[in-house]
Motif scaffolding. Structure first.
Motif, PDB file in Angstrom:
ATOM      1  N   THR A 106      -3.954   0.942   4.249  1.00 38.37           N
ATOM      2  CA  THR A 106      -4.078   2.367   3.895  1.00 38.37           C
ATOM      3  C   THR A 106      -3.674   3.243   5.074  1.00 38.37           C
ATOM      4  O   THR A 106      -2.988   4.258   4.907  1.00 38.37           O
ATOM      5  N   ALA A 151       0.836  -1.209   0.000  1.00 37.96           N
ATOM      6  CA  ALA A 151       0.000   0.000   0.000  1.00 37.96           C
ATOM      7  C   ALA A 151       0.868   1.254   0.000  1.00 37.96           C
ATOM      8  O   ALA A 151       0.573   2.229  -0.714  1.00 37.96           O
ATOM      9  N   TYR A 158       0.034   3.716   5.394  1.00 35.06           N
ATOM     10  CA  TYR A 158       0.608   4.784   4.564  1.00 35.06           C
ATOM     11  C   TYR A 158       0.339   6.158   5.166  1.00 35.06           C
ATOM     12  O   TYR A 158       1.221   7.020   5.189  1.00 35.06           O
ATOM     13  N   LEU A 200       0.500   4.051  -2.935  1.00 38.42           N
ATOM     14  CA  LEU A 200       0.000   5.370  -2.537  1.00 38.42           C
ATOM     15  C   LEU A 200       1.099   6.427  -2.561  1.00 38.42           C
ATOM     16  O   LEU A 200       0.823   7.605  -2.816  1.00 38.42           O
TER      17      LEU A 200
END
Length: 408
Positions: free
Chosen positions: A337, A150, A340, A154
């Motif tokens: 997520t 991730a 990150y 990202l």
């Protein structure tokens, strides 16, 4: 807005001064709220205007004082045979001051960033604990690989598409090898940290993690022979003592989990010291977002074979779990997520606050995580354990203050 008009009838006194990056030789008029001065060709004289006067900076030695005062008090130039006017604010906001609404919006933006930083840090920590301990997803290496995947995707979106920061390129093979070494140490710290959450409550995990300054000081000395002031080393005593006390009073103490958590903390400190050594030259320095952009994919390459060997058939097991409970997929996606956003919000908070504010917020973050975890997971906590953790946090605060004083 009060105003003074000053006639420079005498020749100006030549002054050597550095203001900003541009050296110049001119007569400099330095204004303060109490004193102003005018000059003659041979000596400095004071002319009073309604109880206020003007003062001239005459030498290069005073240039630093002139520059510092100019930012808050203002200055103008005195030219020969020219009528010079000077204004001061009388504590009223200048036209160049940011409007109050903008200041308020900036303050709200900073508060929002700090809230997001706290939420993402504490959120990913608690969700890791829930998945690895309470939910029964016993695959910390695979979980870390999901996080790094991730972060890879990202980071690229944020830098290449959204242009949040300029993209920095790797300039040499040597620099790439240095980043690989950092990535390997980073992997070890994250994987070991996740493994420790299977055996230890979040509160105890955070208490051990607070000893990072101790390991940083040790590695900095061993690898660079960098010595701190004796007071700085003295502040590390309560940091270590607090963890010893917390360990003795921890109802859920687990020796293997404790040792793994210590290893994770040491690896985290080693990574920060190595980063300072390996990427110290101006041509190799990367901001944290670009560093993550390159480290995360390398981490995935390291973690993939480790996952396949040490956590056999984890993908098949995860898919089987998803057929029974599809929430596991959403947990993994959301958790990755958040991992990150921990890095993104850390970068933004660092950018928009001072170093001192960041230290205070960082120290408080661990305490908030402990309280929240106890409220959510209801893990037993002893008075001795809390006293030990409090002593550790107090030691970290003293260490930060000692470091700041040694640099000033």
């Amino acid at each position: 807005m009060a105003q003074i008009v000053l006639t420079a009838s005498a020749p100006p006194v030549p002054v050597s001064c550095n203001y900003g990056a541009k050296p110049w030789n001119k007569s400099v008029l330095l204004c303060s709220s109490r004193q102003y001065a005018s000059t003659s060709s041979s000596s400095l004289s004071i002319t009073s205007f309604g109880g206020r006067s003007l003062r001239i900076v005459e030498s290069k030695a005073n240039a630093t004082a002139a520059e510092a005062a100019a930012s808050s008090e203002g200055f103008d130039e005195v030219a020969e045979g020219q009528l010079v006017s000077y204004s001061w604010a009388d504590n009223k906001p200048s036209d160049r001051d940011p409007p109050r609404k903008m200041k308020g919006k900036s303050r709200l933006f900073t508060i929002g960033l700090v809230t997001a930083w706290y939420s993402s840090n504490i959120g990913v920590l608690l969700l890791n604990k829930y998945l690895l301990s309470n939910y029964g997803f016993k695959y910390p290496i695979f979980l870390t690989m999901c996080h790094m995947t991730a972060c890879s995707l990202l980071s690229y979106v944020a830098i290449a598409w959204m242009k949040m920061v300029p993209m920095q390129t790797i300039r040499s093979r040597v620099q790439f090898l240095k980043i690989m070494a950092l990535s390997l140490v980073f992997c070890v710290s994250v994987v070991f940290g996740n493994i420790s959450l299977r055996y230890l409550p979040v509160s105890f995990n955070q208490a051990i993690g607070a000893t990072t300054p101790f390991f940083t000081a040790v590695f900095a000395y061993l690898m660079t022979l960098k010595k701190e002031a004796w007071l700085t080393y003295l502040t590390l005593v309560p940091v270590v003592t607090g963890v010893v006390i917390a360990s003795g009073g921890e109802p859920s103490f687990h020796l293997f989990g404790f040792l793994i958590c210590i290893a994770a903390t040491a690896a985290r400190a080693l990574k920060s010291v190595l980063q300072g050594i390996l990427l110290s030259s101006e041509g190799e320095k990367l901001n944290s977002m670009n560093l993550l952009l390159y480290m995360a994919p390398i981490a995935v390459v390291f973690l993939l074979p480790a996952t396949l060997i040490m956590e056999e058939n984890v993908v098949g097991i995860t898919l089987a779990l998803a057929r029974d409970d599809v929430k596991i997929i959403w947990y993994l996606l959301f958790n990755s997520t958040l991992a990150y956003f921990v890095n993104l919000t850390n970068f933004l908070v660092t950018k928009h606050t001072s170093a001192l504010t960041l230290q205070v917020l960082g120290n408080a973050k661990g305490a908030v995580a402990v309280v929240v975890s106890i409220l959510i997971f209801k893990n037993p906590v002893s008075v001795t354990g809390m006293m030990g953790y409090t002593l550790t946090v107090f030691g970290v605060i003293l260490y930060s203050e000692a470091k700041k004083r040694s640099k000033s």
